[in-house]
Design a protein around this motif. Sequence first.
Motif, PDB file in Angstrom:
ATOM      1  N   ALA A  92       0.831  -1.206   0.000  1.00  0.00           N
ATOM      2  CA  ALA A  92       0.000   0.000   0.000  1.00  0.00           C
ATOM      3  C   ALA A  92       0.865   1.255   0.000  1.00  0.00           C
ATOM      4  CB  ALA A  92      -0.930  -0.010   1.212  1.00  0.00           C
ATOM      5  N   VAL A  93       1.937   1.237   0.779  1.00  0.00           N
ATOM      6  CA  VAL A  93       2.834   2.400   0.833  1.00  0.00           C
ATOM      7  C   VAL A  93       3.518   2.601  -0.516  1.00  0.00           C
ATOM      8  CG1 VAL A  93       4.958   3.297   1.870  1.00  0.00           C
ATOM      9  CG2 VAL A  93       3.193   2.283   3.327  1.00  0.00           C
ATOM     10  N   ARG A  94       4.012   1.501  -1.096  1.00  0.00           N
ATOM     11  CA  ARG A  94       4.707   1.613  -2.389  1.00  0.00           C
ATOM     12  C   ARG A  94       3.790   2.152  -3.483  1.00  0.00           C
ATOM     13  NH1 ARG A  94       7.450  -3.219  -0.861  1.00  0.00           N
ATOM     14  NH2 ARG A  94       5.803  -4.465  -1.824  1.00  0.00           N
ATOM     15  N   SER A  95       2.525   1.755  -3.419  1.00  0.00           N
ATOM     16  CA  SER A  95       1.585   2.202  -4.448  1.00  0.00           C
ATOM     17  C   SER A  95       0.980   3.568  -4.134  1.00  0.00           C
ATOM     18  CB  SER A  95       0.465   1.167  -4.615  1.00  0.00           C
ATOM     19  OG  SER A  95      -0.307   1.062  -3.429  1.00  0.00           O
ATOM     20  N   GLY A  96       1.329   4.129  -2.968  1.00  0.00           N
ATOM     21  CA  GLY A  96       0.802   5.434  -2.592  1.00  0.00           C
ATOM     22  C   GLY A  96      -0.654   5.410  -2.182  1.00  0.00           C
ATOM     23  N   ASN A  97      -1.148   4.242  -1.797  1.00  0.00           N
ATOM     24  CA  ASN A  97      -2.552   4.113  -1.396  1.00  0.00           C
ATOM     25  C   ASN A  97      -2.667   4.394   0.102  1.00  0.00           C
ATOM     26  OD1 ASN A  97      -5.192   3.309  -0.804  1.00  0.00           O
ATOM     27  ND2 ASN A  97      -5.167   1.697  -2.364  1.00  0.00           N
ATOM     28  N   GLY A  98      -2.813   5.669   0.435  1.00  0.00           N
ATOM     29  CA  GLY A  98      -2.843   6.067   1.832  1.00  0.00           C
ATOM     30  C   GLY A  98      -3.996   5.471   2.608  1.00  0.00           C
ATOM     31  N   GLN A  99      -5.183   5.463   2.009  1.00  0.00           N
ATOM     32  CA  GLN A  99      -6.355   4.933   2.710  1.00  0.00           C
ATOM     33  C   GLN A  99      -6.159   3.464   3.067  1.00  0.00           C
ATOM     34  OE1 GLN A  99      -8.736   6.486   3.949  1.00  0.00           O
ATOM     35  NE2 GLN A  99      -9.255   8.318   2.792  1.00  0.00           N
ATOM     36  N   GLN A 100      -5.623   2.702   2.127  1.00  0.00           N
ATOM     37  CA  GLN A 100      -5.408   1.280   2.384  1.00  0.00           C
ATOM     38  C   GLN A 100      -4.347   1.076   3.457  1.00  0.00           C
ATOM     39  OE1 GLN A 100      -3.885  -1.061  -0.902  1.00  0.00           O
ATOM     40  NE2 GLN A 100      -4.916  -2.902  -0.169  1.00  0.00           N
ATOM     41  N   ALA A 101      -3.274   1.854   3.402  1.00  0.00           N
ATOM     42  CA  ALA A 101      -2.214   1.730   4.407  1.00  0.00           C
ATOM     43  C   ALA A 101      -2.758   2.026   5.802  1.00  0.00           C
ATOM     44  CB  ALA A 101      -1.064   2.672   4.072  1.00  0.00           C
ATOM     45  N   VAL A 102      -3.561   3.075   5.907  1.00  0.00           N
ATOM     46  CA  VAL A 102      -4.152   3.440   7.200  1.00  0.00           C
ATOM     47  C   VAL A 102      -5.065   2.331   7.699  1.00  0.00           C
ATOM     48  CG1 VAL A 102      -5.745   5.040   8.331  1.00  0.00           C
ATOM     49  CG2 VAL A 102      -3.946   5.923   6.827  1.00  0.00           C
ATOM     50  N   GLU A 103      -5.863   1.752   6.807  1.00  0.00           N
ATOM     51  CA  GLU A 103      -6.791   0.690   7.204  1.00  0.00           C
ATOM     52  C   GLU A 103      -6.038  -0.558   7.657  1.00  0.00           C
ATOM     53  OE1 GLU A 103     -10.129  -1.499   8.071  1.00  0.00           O
ATOM     54  OE2 GLU A 103      -9.847   0.668   7.833  1.00  0.00           O
ATOM     55  N   ILE A 104      -4.972  -0.902   6.960  1.00  0.00           N
ATOM     56  CA  ILE A 104      -4.181  -2.078   7.350  1.00  0.00           C
ATOM     57  C   ILE A 104      -3.572  -1.867   8.729  1.00  0.00           C
ATOM     58  CG2 ILE A 104      -2.098  -3.411   6.815  1.00  0.00           C
ATOM     59  CD1 ILE A 104      -2.758  -2.846   3.821  1.00  0.00           C
ATOM     60  N   ALA A 105      -3.032  -0.685   8.970  1.00  0.00           N
ATOM     61  CA  ALA A 105      -2.441  -0.390  10.280  1.00  0.00           C
ATOM     62  C   ALA A 105      -3.503  -0.413  11.374  1.00  0.00           C
ATOM     63  CB  ALA A 105      -1.747   0.963  10.245  1.00  0.00           C
ATOM     64  N   ARG A 106      -4.705   0.038  11.047  1.00  0.00           N
ATOM     65  CA  ARG A 106      -5.789   0.017  12.036  1.00  0.00           C
ATOM     66  C   ARG A 106      -6.153  -1.416  12.409  1.00  0.00           C
ATOM     67  NH1 ARG A 106     -10.852  -0.946  12.562  1.00  0.00           N
ATOM     68  NH2 ARG A 106     -11.087  -1.568  10.377  1.00  0.00           N
ATOM     69  N   ARG A 107      -6.189  -2.299  11.408  1.00  0.00           N
ATOM     70  CA  ARG A 107      -6.539  -3.699  11.661  1.00  0.00           C
ATOM     71  C   ARG A 107      -5.397  -4.474  12.309  1.00  0.00           C
ATOM     72  NH1 ARG A 107      -8.198  -3.868   6.116  1.00  0.00           N
ATOM     73  NH2 ARG A 107      -6.437  -5.299   5.803  1.00  0.00           N
ATOM     74  N   SER A 108      -4.178  -4.010  12.110  1.00  0.00           N
ATOM     75  CA  SER A 108      -3.004  -4.759  12.583  1.00  0.00           C
ATOM     76  C   SER A 108      -2.100  -3.850  13.412  1.00  0.00           C
ATOM     77  CB  SER A 108      -2.230  -5.327  11.386  1.00  0.00           C
ATOM     78  OG  SER A 108      -3.075  -6.079  10.543  1.00  0.00           O
ATOM     79  N   PRO A 109      -2.518  -3.500  14.618  1.00  0.00           N
ATOM     80  CA  PRO A 109      -1.723  -2.560  15.427  1.00  0.00           C
ATOM     81  C   PRO A 109      -0.337  -3.077  15.784  1.00  0.00           C
ATOM     82  CG  PRO A 109      -3.489  -3.562  16.729  1.00  0.00           C
ATOM     83  CD  PRO A 109      -3.752  -3.925  15.309  1.00  0.00           C
ATOM     84  N   GLN A 110      -0.127  -4.394  15.659  1.00  0.00           N
ATOM     85  CA  GLN A 110       1.203  -4.930  15.958  1.00  0.00           C
ATOM     86  C   GLN A 110       2.256  -4.397  14.991  1.00  0.00           C
ATOM     87  OE1 GLN A 110      -1.314  -6.619  14.630  1.00  0.00           O
ATOM     88  NE2 GLN A 110      -0.674  -8.317  13.311  1.00  0.00           N
ATOM     89  N   LEU A 111       1.814  -3.859  13.862  1.00  0.00           N
ATOM     90  CA  LEU A 111       2.764  -3.279  12.909  1.00  0.00           C
ATOM     91  C   LEU A 111       3.391  -1.999  13.440  1.00  0.00           C
ATOM     92  CD1 LEU A 111       0.919  -3.663   9.474  1.00  0.00           C
ATOM     93  CD2 LEU A 111       2.667  -5.154  10.471  1.00  0.00           C
ATOM     94  N   LEU A 112       2.778  -1.404  14.454  1.00  0.00           N
ATOM     95  CA  LEU A 112       3.238  -0.105  14.937  1.00  0.00           C
ATOM     96  C   LEU A 112       4.063  -0.207  16.211  1.00  0.00           C
ATOM     97  CD1 LEU A 112      -0.035   1.934  14.275  1.00  0.00           C
ATOM     98  CD2 LEU A 112       1.914   1.527  12.747  1.00  0.00           C
ATOM     99  N   ARG A 113       4.521  -1.406  16.534  1.00  0.00           N
ATOM    100  CA  ARG A 113       5.403  -1.537  17.692  1.00  0.00           C
ATOM    101  C   ARG A 113       6.703  -0.781  17.447  1.00  0.00           C
ATOM    102  NH1 ARG A 113       4.739  -7.630  17.351  1.00  0.00           N
ATOM    103  NH2 ARG A 113       6.757  -7.368  16.369  1.00  0.00           N
TER     104      ARG A 113
END
Length: 246
Positions: A135-156
Amino acid sequence: MRSDLTRLRRVAVALACVAAVSGPALGQGAAPSPRDLEALNYYVGSNDTTAAEAELRRLRAQFPGWQPPADLSRLRQTQPTAEIDRIYREIASGNLTGARKSIADTQTAFPSWTPPDEMTRLLETSEAQAAFDNAVRSGNGQQAVEIARRSPQLLRCDRVNNAWQLAEMQQAVQDTTSAVQTYRGIINSCPGLPEVTSTLQKADAVASPAQMADLFAVARGRFGSSAAELAALEARLQAGRGQAPT
């Protein structure tokens, strides 16, 4: 003992004939249960090839979707070992589709086995990371935000780069408030001063002067022994904005 073995062999051959006539309607599932395999395991352990082959034919007729291993002695193994190592290697190499397939294959081969929680968490986190990176590589901000919301472990904190990228994606979709909150979360929780000072510099691109003052206050509250370094950084960032040092 020999008479018992002979009797069991005759039973196996007879059952194989019945299965051949009756067809797959006898099957109760996609794969035989450990109880279904008891006779075959006995014949294999006794090196009775004739009875083992007859029992194998019966099981194949009863469970047409079942693929027995080439080495029938493995049927006596109730829990996977090499399979687990392979799954972890596939996850580590990024072959996540292969890991999912290996888990399914292992569960088929070992019906009583359940993937350990650690394996499931690692695979799910790796899948979420791959999706976030795409999502980041493709510049899809909405998708990146949604993935991070569903997977908070990514933000450790050990994945702080994800949080930085998330803030940039939030900024890209004009959600500056959330971007500042993401930066604040890093400053308020991550243990390393280098990560915190880098975060302050990144936040300077989106936060207001009042928000920056708040972020520096949070940092000073956590890293009192580094107050001079933080003050110098704050003064430099303020100068870059054309502000007088506070």
